[in-house]
Design a protein around this motif. Structure first.
Motif, PDB file in Angstrom:
ATOM      1  N   ILE B 206      27.371  62.735  97.157  1.00 21.90           N
ATOM      2  CA  ILE B 206      28.560  62.973  97.980  1.00 21.90           C
ATOM      3  C   ILE B 206      29.165  64.345  97.716  1.00 21.90           C
ATOM      4  N   PHE B 207      29.315  64.704  96.436  1.00 17.73           N
ATOM      5  CA  PHE B 207      30.087  65.903  96.085  1.00 17.73           C
ATOM      6  C   PHE B 207      29.234  67.132  95.783  1.00 17.73           C
ATOM      7  N   GLY B 208      27.923  66.999  95.772  1.00 13.45           N
ATOM      8  CA  GLY B 208      27.081  68.155  95.492  1.00 13.45           C
ATOM      9  C   GLY B 208      26.964  68.424  94.002  1.00 13.45           C
ATOM     10  N   PRO B 209      26.103  69.368  93.599  1.00 12.82           N
ATOM     11  CA  PRO B 209      25.784  69.544  92.177  1.00 12.82           C
ATOM     12  C   PRO B 209      26.915  70.124  91.330  1.00 12.82           C
ATOM     13  N   ASP B 210      27.894  70.811  91.926  1.00 17.26           N
ATOM     14  CA  ASP B 210      28.834  71.554  91.086  1.00 17.26           C
ATOM     15  C   ASP B 210      30.149  70.842  90.794  1.00 17.26           C
ATOM     16  N   GLY B 211      30.502  69.831  91.580  1.00 19.56           N
ATOM     17  CA  GLY B 211      31.818  69.233  91.344  1.00 19.56           C
ATOM     18  C   GLY B 211      31.800  67.724  91.240  1.00 19.56           C
ATOM     19  N   PHE B 212      30.701  67.155  90.746  1.00 19.75           N
ATOM     20  CA  PHE B 212      30.625  65.696  90.819  1.00 19.75           C
ATOM     21  C   PHE B 212      30.946  64.974  89.512  1.00 19.75           C
ATOM     22  N   LEU B 213      31.129  65.729  88.401  1.00 17.52           N
ATOM     23  CA  LEU B 213      31.327  65.044  87.115  1.00 17.52           C
ATOM     24  C   LEU B 213      32.635  64.260  87.051  1.00 17.52           C
ATOM     25  N   ILE B 214      33.735  64.882  87.501  1.00 15.97           N
ATOM     26  CA  ILE B 214      35.030  64.188  87.447  1.00 15.97           C
ATOM     27  C   ILE B 214      35.030  62.970  88.377  1.00 15.97           C
ATOM     28  N   PRO B 215      34.620  63.116  89.661  1.00 17.55           N
ATOM     29  CA  PRO B 215      34.522  61.917  90.501  1.00 17.55           C
ATOM     30  C   PRO B 215      33.636  60.847  89.868  1.00 17.55           C
ATOM     31  N   ALA B 216      32.525  61.272  89.254  1.00 20.10           N
ATOM     32  CA  ALA B 216      31.622  60.297  88.634  1.00 20.10           C
ATOM     33  C   ALA B 216      32.322  59.541  87.509  1.00 20.10           C
ATOM     34  N   MET B 217      33.107  60.258  86.696  1.00 23.51           N
ATOM     35  CA  MET B 217      33.808  59.590  85.593  1.00 23.51           C
ATOM     36  C   MET B 217      34.854  58.614  86.113  1.00 23.51           C
ATOM     37  N   LEU B 218      35.564  59.033  87.182  1.00 27.19           N
ATOM     38  CA  LEU B 218      36.557  58.120  87.775  1.00 27.19           C
ATOM     39  C   LEU B 218      35.862  56.885  88.340  1.00 27.19           C
ATOM     40  N   CYS B 219      34.728  57.113  89.006  1.00 25.89           N
ATOM     41  CA  CYS B 219      33.959  56.009  89.590  1.00 25.89           C
ATOM     42  C   CYS B 219      33.510  55.036  88.492  1.00 25.89           C
ATOM     43  N   ILE B 220      33.065  55.588  87.340  1.00 26.59           N
ATOM     44  CA  ILE B 220      32.636  54.744  86.214  1.00 26.59           C
ATOM     45  C   ILE B 220      33.830  53.932  85.677  1.00 26.59           C
ATOM     46  N   LEU B 221      34.970  54.626  85.483  1.00 23.38           N
ATOM     47  CA  LEU B 221      36.171  53.946  84.973  1.00 23.38           C
ATOM     48  C   LEU B 221      36.570  52.802  85.883  1.00 23.38           C
ATOM     49  N   LEU B 222      36.555  53.078  87.195  1.00 20.85           N
ATOM     50  CA  LEU B 222      36.950  52.065  88.181  1.00 20.85           C
ATOM     51  C   LEU B 222      36.011  50.859  88.114  1.00 20.85           C
ATOM     52  N   THR B 223      34.696  51.148  88.112  1.00 17.91           N
ATOM     53  CA  THR B 223      33.717  50.061  88.074  1.00 17.91           C
ATOM     54  C   THR B 223      33.875  49.229  86.799  1.00 17.91           C
ATOM     55  N   MET B 224      34.069  49.900  85.667  1.00 21.25           N
ATOM     56  CA  MET B 224      34.232  49.192  84.403  1.00 21.25           C
ATOM     57  C   MET B 224      35.488  48.316  84.427  1.00 21.25           C
ATOM     58  N   THR B 225      36.533  48.815  85.076  1.00 17.92           N
ATOM     59  CA  THR B 225      37.777  48.057  85.137  1.00 17.92           C
ATOM     60  C   THR B 225      37.607  46.818  86.012  1.00 17.92           C
ATOM     61  N   VAL B 226      36.931  47.002  87.163  1.00 17.44           N
ATOM     62  CA  VAL B 226      36.713  45.871  88.074  1.00 17.44           C
ATOM     63  C   VAL B 226      35.815  44.822  87.418  1.00 17.44           C
ATOM     64  N   LEU B 227      34.795  45.286  86.681  1.00 17.90           N
ATOM     65  CA  LEU B 227      33.810  44.353  86.108  1.00 17.90           C
ATOM     66  C   LEU B 227      34.147  43.953  84.674  1.00 17.90           C
TER      67      LEU B 227
END
Lengths: 114, 238
Positions: B206-227
């Motif tokens: 979605i975000f391309g190679p240069d700016g995806f780390l922060i979205p990825a970390m938020l996505c991980i946090l969210l998934t971990m919280t839901v699960l």
């Protein structure tokens, strides 16, 4: 060959900034949750599950510039990653897996997929 | 029977060393790669040693070499370091308990909490009779010594032998893959590992190679919280 674009002073500030921010990321949790306070259960849970996820994320991060849809079709990465997996399974020796995988990748990008 | 402080230290060092052997080899190769790479950019002599002592964050050091060509851009340097090193926050969170009451060693234990030191200390308890704090201190110190020595040697090799370094930063990729495979052997952690890969892959698309780390970390946090419930159950199973 890349030439230096920064003076020595600028370079020192460059790495000084990186060192300071790195320390910030390492010390922050300990500043937020000092010894005399009980760590929240949610934070403890995160401490348990996150390490695995983060290493997975870092693997993707390292391979972020691979181009599966254009030449060389991510083949250097794919071949090297599979080789690392096989080496690791075969000998379970970090030096062999990392050294072998890196040399293979260097040969692939420098001499094979040019 | 009185035990002298010297004996406690010696015993802890002896107990710590074997655990650091895999890191010794891995860090030496990786430090070598870093030293060669940075000296190929004109930063030979003391630079690899200095950077490896004060920064001591392998992946960021490689990223930094890539950023040097862009010159001194404080904001982008700070943001990039935050993104690449944000995982340290998580390491810290899971070591809060273990580092309790470590006294004067604590600042260094925290400073030296890199991926590899973390992966040893989060899973390992020293044998009976070995001082835990000194054990952790020596694991941390030995690992940094390997890294600094590797970088220094690499720096000199890079200055003496002109090197085509293209692809040498793959050493880092290789290291993470090996750590990943080691962690994969622990069945409990597999869902988390897959969540990490999936979120990062999705955000890279979605975000391309240069700016995806922060979205990825938020996505991980969210998934971990839901699960949280099913995952927690899995971890607490004996």
């Amino acid at each position: 060959m890349t030439t230096i674009t920064m003076s020595t002073g600028e370079s020192l500030i460059f790495f000084g900034l990186i060192a300071a921010v790195t320390m910030f990321t390492r010390f922050l949790p300990f500043l937020l949750f000092p010894e005399n306070k009980k760590t929240p259960k949610y934070v403890e849970y995160l401490g348990l599950v996150l390490p695995y996820a983060i290493i997975g994320m870092l693997v993707v991060y390292c391979l972020k510039n691979a181009t599966p849809l254009a030449y060389p079709f991510a083949l250097p990465e794919l071949i090297s990653v599979v080789s690392i997996g096989l080496l690791q399974k075969w000998r379970n020796n970090m030096l062999l897996s990392i050294g072998g995988g890196t040399l293979l990748y260097m040969v692939l990008v420098q001499a094979v997929f040019v | 029977m009185a035990v002298s402080p010297g004996n406690i230290r010696k015993k802890a060092l002896k107990a710590a060393f074997p655990y650091t052997i895999p890191v010794l080899t891995g860090f030496f190769v990786l430090g070598l790669a870093f030293g060669i790479l940075i000296s190929s950019k004109g930063y030979g002599f003391f630079w690899p040693t200095l950077v490896s002592i004060v920064v001591y964050a392998g992946s960021m050091q490689f990223v930094a070499v890539g950023m040097m060509a862009g010159g001194l851009e404080p904001l982008s340097i700070i943001l990039m370091t935050l993104m690449v090193n944000a995982r340290h926050l998580f390491y810290g969170l899971s070591m809060l308990e273990k580092y309790r009451g470590t006294g004067w060693m604590k600042p260094y234990l925290i400073f030296g909490l890199c991926d590899e030191t973390y992966s040893i200390l989060c899973t390992t308890e020293p044998a009976e009779g070995v001082d835990k704090n000194w054990f952790r201190f020596f694991v941390t110190l030995l690992n940094q010594i390997y890294w600094v020595v590797g970088s220094t040697v690499g720096g000199f090799i890079g200055m003496v032998i002109p090197f085509n370094t293209t692809g040498i930063d793959f050493a880092l990729t290789a290291l993470f893959i090996v750590i990943f495979l080691t962690q994969w052997q622990n069945v409990k952690g597999r869902p988390s590992a897959l969540i990490g890969i999936f979120c990062a892959f999705l955000c890279r698309l979605i975000f391309g190679p240069d700016g995806f780390l922060i979205p990825a970390m938020l996505c991980i946090l969210l998934t971990m919280t839901v699960l949280r419930q099913p995952l927690e159950k899995r971890y607490n199973r004996p």
